[in-house]
Design a protein around this motif. Sequence first.
Motif, PDB file in Angstrom:
ATOM      1  N   CYS A 198      -3.188  -0.908  -9.076  1.00 21.70           N
ATOM      2  CA  CYS A 198      -2.693  -1.307  -7.871  1.00 21.70           C
ATOM      3  C   CYS A 198      -1.369  -2.212  -7.965  1.00 21.70           C
ATOM      4  O   CYS A 198      -1.039  -2.955  -7.193  1.00 21.70           O
ATOM      5  CB  CYS A 198      -3.711  -2.105  -6.818  1.00 21.70           C
ATOM      6  SG  CYS A 198      -5.144  -1.043  -6.631  1.00 21.70           S
ATOM      7  N   TYR A 208      -1.822  -5.925  -8.432  1.00 19.52           N
ATOM      8  CA  TYR A 208      -2.345  -6.793  -7.227  1.00 19.52           C
ATOM      9  C   TYR A 208      -3.370  -7.822  -7.533  1.00 19.52           C
ATOM     10  O   TYR A 208      -2.932  -8.985  -6.923  1.00 19.52           O
ATOM     11  CB  TYR A 208      -2.976  -5.710  -5.992  1.00 19.52           C
ATOM     12  CG  TYR A 208      -3.593  -6.234  -4.878  1.00 19.52           C
ATOM     13  CD1 TYR A 208      -2.650  -6.372  -3.975  1.00 19.52           C
ATOM     14  CD2 TYR A 208      -4.912  -6.913  -4.755  1.00 19.52           C
ATOM     15  CE1 TYR A 208      -3.262  -6.978  -2.714  1.00 19.52           C
ATOM     16  CE2 TYR A 208      -5.266  -7.453  -3.775  1.00 19.52           C
ATOM     17  CZ  TYR A 208      -4.628  -7.353  -2.645  1.00 19.52           C
ATOM     18  OH  TYR A 208      -5.082  -8.056  -1.561  1.00 19.52           O
ATOM     19  N   ASN A 254       5.929  -7.107  -7.981  1.00 21.99           N
ATOM     20  CA  ASN A 254       5.938  -5.760  -8.123  1.00 21.99           C
ATOM     21  C   ASN A 254       7.077  -5.546  -9.335  1.00 21.99           C
ATOM     22  O   ASN A 254       7.144  -4.546 -10.137  1.00 21.99           O
ATOM     23  CB  ASN A 254       6.365  -5.023  -6.947  1.00 21.99           C
ATOM     24  CG  ASN A 254       6.612  -3.348  -6.965  1.00 21.99           C
ATOM     25  OD1 ASN A 254       5.653  -2.830  -7.066  1.00 21.99           O
ATOM     26  ND2 ASN A 254       8.005  -3.065  -6.779  1.00 21.99           N
ATOM     27  N   GLU A 309       3.247   1.670  -4.169  1.00 22.87           N
ATOM     28  CA  GLU A 309       3.498  -0.005  -3.832  1.00 22.87           C
ATOM     29  C   GLU A 309       4.402  -0.156  -2.408  1.00 22.87           C
ATOM     30  O   GLU A 309       4.578   0.749  -1.899  1.00 22.87           O
ATOM     31  CB  GLU A 309       4.311  -0.452  -5.081  1.00 22.87           C
ATOM     32  CG  GLU A 309       5.430   0.684  -5.559  1.00 22.87           C
ATOM     33  CD  GLU A 309       6.767   0.070  -5.540  1.00 22.87           C
ATOM     34  OE1 GLU A 309       7.329  -0.538  -4.442  1.00 22.87           O
ATOM     35  OE2 GLU A 309       7.695   0.496  -6.202  1.00 22.87           O
ATOM     36  N   TYR A 310       4.641  -1.199  -2.240  1.00 24.60           N
ATOM     37  CA  TYR A 310       5.016  -1.747  -0.910  1.00 24.60           C
ATOM     38  C   TYR A 310       6.262  -1.075  -0.544  1.00 24.60           C
ATOM     39  O   TYR A 310       6.558  -0.898   0.407  1.00 24.60           O
ATOM     40  CB  TYR A 310       5.323  -3.393  -0.898  1.00 24.60           C
ATOM     41  CG  TYR A 310       6.335  -3.690  -1.401  1.00 24.60           C
ATOM     42  CD1 TYR A 310       7.488  -3.917  -0.599  1.00 24.60           C
ATOM     43  CD2 TYR A 310       6.760  -4.124  -3.162  1.00 24.60           C
ATOM     44  CE1 TYR A 310       8.741  -4.549  -1.235  1.00 24.60           C
ATOM     45  CE2 TYR A 310       7.631  -4.690  -3.417  1.00 24.60           C
ATOM     46  CZ  TYR A 310       8.817  -4.807  -2.682  1.00 24.60           C
ATOM     47  OH  TYR A 310       9.766  -5.094  -3.272  1.00 24.60           O
ATOM     48  N   ARG A 311       7.311  -0.754  -1.564  1.00 22.27           N
ATOM     49  CA  ARG A 311       8.637  -0.184  -1.254  1.00 22.27           C
ATOM     50  C   ARG A 311       8.311   1.121  -0.516  1.00 22.27           C
ATOM     51  O   ARG A 311       9.359   1.602   0.273  1.00 22.27           O
ATOM     52  CB  ARG A 311       9.514  -0.119  -2.311  1.00 22.27           C
ATOM     53  CG  ARG A 311       9.824  -1.212  -2.932  1.00 22.27           C
ATOM     54  CD  ARG A 311      10.748  -1.142  -3.949  1.00 22.27           C
ATOM     55  NE  ARG A 311      10.174  -0.541  -5.353  1.00 22.27           N
ATOM     56  CZ  ARG A 311      10.824  -0.208  -6.315  1.00 22.27           C
ATOM     57  NH1 ARG A 311      12.202  -0.453  -6.311  1.00 22.27           N
ATOM     58  NH2 ARG A 311      10.208   0.487  -7.273  1.00 22.27           N
ATOM     59  N   TYR A 312       7.429   1.861  -0.538  1.00 22.93           N
ATOM     60  CA  TYR A 312       6.968   3.017   0.038  1.00 22.93           C
ATOM     61  C   TYR A 312       7.011   2.821   1.643  1.00 22.93           C
ATOM     62  O   TYR A 312       7.455   3.612   2.421  1.00 22.93           O
ATOM     63  CB  TYR A 312       5.757   3.861  -0.276  1.00 22.93           C
ATOM     64  CG  TYR A 312       5.961   4.857  -1.371  1.00 22.93           C
ATOM     65  CD1 TYR A 312       5.472   6.394  -1.174  1.00 22.93           C
ATOM     66  CD2 TYR A 312       6.663   4.294  -2.635  1.00 22.93           C
ATOM     67  CE1 TYR A 312       5.496   7.179  -2.314  1.00 22.93           C
ATOM     68  CE2 TYR A 312       6.633   5.470  -3.778  1.00 22.93           C
ATOM     69  CZ  TYR A 312       6.264   6.809  -3.479  1.00 22.93           C
ATOM     70  OH  TYR A 312       6.403   7.596  -4.462  1.00 22.93           O
ATOM     71  N   GLN A 313       6.457   1.996   2.125  1.00 21.49           N
ATOM     72  CA  GLN A 313       6.104   1.595   3.270  1.00 21.49           C
ATOM     73  C   GLN A 313       7.521   0.972   3.930  1.00 21.49           C
ATOM     74  O   GLN A 313       8.073   1.435   5.013  1.00 21.49           O
ATOM     75  CB  GLN A 313       5.171   0.479   3.658  1.00 21.49           C
ATOM     76  CG  GLN A 313       5.067   0.047   5.077  1.00 21.49           C
ATOM     77  CD  GLN A 313       3.627  -0.944   5.150  1.00 21.49           C
ATOM     78  OE1 GLN A 313       2.557  -0.696   5.182  1.00 21.49           O
ATOM     79  NE2 GLN A 313       3.980  -2.385   4.772  1.00 21.49           N
ATOM     80  N   ASP A 314       7.910  -0.020   3.173  1.00 22.48           N
ATOM     81  CA  ASP A 314       9.149  -0.982   3.813  1.00 22.48           C
ATOM     82  C   ASP A 314      10.376  -0.189   3.772  1.00 22.48           C
ATOM     83  O   ASP A 314      11.385  -0.460   4.400  1.00 22.48           O
ATOM     84  CB  ASP A 314       9.034  -2.112   3.399  1.00 22.48           C
ATOM     85  CG  ASP A 314       7.965  -2.991   3.346  1.00 22.48           C
ATOM     86  OD1 ASP A 314       7.169  -2.712   4.260  1.00 22.48           O
ATOM     87  OD2 ASP A 314       7.578  -4.207   2.529  1.00 22.48           O
ATOM     88  N   PHE A 363      -1.660   1.365   1.635  1.00 20.44           N
ATOM     89  CA  PHE A 363      -1.006   1.426   0.585  1.00 20.44           C
ATOM     90  C   PHE A 363      -1.462   0.574  -0.602  1.00 20.44           C
ATOM     91  O   PHE A 363      -1.838  -0.473  -0.562  1.00 20.44           O
ATOM     92  CB  PHE A 363       0.679   1.224   0.441  1.00 20.44           C
ATOM     93  CG  PHE A 363       1.456   2.004   1.464  1.00 20.44           C
ATOM     94  CD1 PHE A 363       1.830   3.172   1.045  1.00 20.44           C
ATOM     95  CD2 PHE A 363       1.428   1.648   2.594  1.00 20.44           C
ATOM     96  CE1 PHE A 363       2.655   3.969   1.816  1.00 20.44           C
ATOM     97  CE2 PHE A 363       2.110   2.524   3.686  1.00 20.44           C
ATOM     98  CZ  PHE A 363       2.856   3.663   3.282  1.00 20.44           C
ATOM     99  N   LEU A 369      -0.492  -2.788  -1.625  1.00 18.95           N
ATOM    100  CA  LEU A 369      -0.794  -3.796  -0.598  1.00 18.95           C
ATOM    101  C   LEU A 369      -2.113  -4.216  -0.384  1.00 18.95           C
ATOM    102  O   LEU A 369      -2.500  -5.324   0.209  1.00 18.95           O
ATOM    103  CB  LEU A 369      -0.079  -3.246   0.613  1.00 18.95           C
ATOM    104  CG  LEU A 369       1.308  -3.223   0.723  1.00 18.95           C
ATOM    105  CD1 LEU A 369       2.145  -2.528   1.839  1.00 18.95           C
ATOM    106  CD2 LEU A 369       2.055  -4.335   0.488  1.00 18.95           C
ATOM    107  N   GLU A 370      -3.090  -3.067  -0.580  1.00 21.21           N
ATOM    108  CA  GLU A 370      -4.304  -3.491  -0.527  1.00 21.21           C
ATOM    109  C   GLU A 370      -5.391  -3.854  -1.534  1.00 21.21           C
ATOM    110  O   GLU A 370      -6.434  -4.458  -1.316  1.00 21.21           O
ATOM    111  CB  GLU A 370      -4.877  -2.046   0.135  1.00 21.21           C
ATOM    112  CG  GLU A 370      -4.232  -1.618   1.221  1.00 21.21           C
ATOM    113  CD  GLU A 370      -4.218  -2.620   2.652  1.00 21.21           C
ATOM    114  OE1 GLU A 370      -5.223  -3.172   2.832  1.00 21.21           O
ATOM    115  OE2 GLU A 370      -3.605  -2.243   3.335  1.00 21.21           O
TER     116      GLU A 370
END
Length: 255
Positions: A63, A66, A72, A140-145, A164, A167-168
């Motif tokens: 992850c 995480y 990241n 990772e978080y960049r997909y969402q943000d 994601f 993030l989880e």
Amino acid sequence: MSLLSRLRCITVDVTGTLIAYKGELGDYYCMAAKSVGLPCPDYKRVHEGFKLAYTEMTNKYPCFGYAAKMPNIEWWKTCVRDSFVRAGYEYDEETFEKIFNRIYASFGSSAPYMVFPDSQPFLRWAHEKGLKVGIISNAEYRYQDVILPALGLNQGSEWDFGVFSGLEGVEKPDRRIYEIALERAGYIAPEETLHIGDSMRKDYVPARSLGMNALLLDRFSTPEAEEWRQSGAIVLSDLAAVQELLCSENSTIAC
């Protein structure tokens, strides 16, 4: 009763379902090397090196680090450095930093990705039908943000919530990531949800184990697709075919 009339939520995988990579990994490693005046690394060696490095990192720090609270950028820096080393390329620290920063920036933008033509229309159609739309991705978080918004797939207009792994702290095929999605959708029942992905192991099996409806996309004529069908899975070519299937099951709904 048709499937569409029973649904309150649709969840979708990202890579291979909504988007795909453009070009080869070596293209981006080559551009990064050239940016500091170095020749292109060998594409095949870099690709093989990356596969080994990525597998090792996901096993050691799942992850995207995480649980280890690994930033990241440090996760990716370790992975990219190891990719080059395994491919037979070792750079001094200053040179590597420049190459890595170029690669990290590229994969944090829309440049290496393409959106399938039917992705945005399908997601918006699902919204128009009053369905909650969720993203479930080992990403990772960049997909969402950054990445999905840069590709025109925005939270609010195309999807309502995302789960994601980076993030989880949980990733597919762990069914917990699907449980989180159902919770985030508003504790919608599994049987009122349809999950769409491109992996039998990571998408179909865990979703079905929770009682969710599920189907698979075979956008690239995957050799395993026939085995998926023989296992009882519905396998379709694209999201337009999914929409057509859901509409055909209920002729009273205007699609």
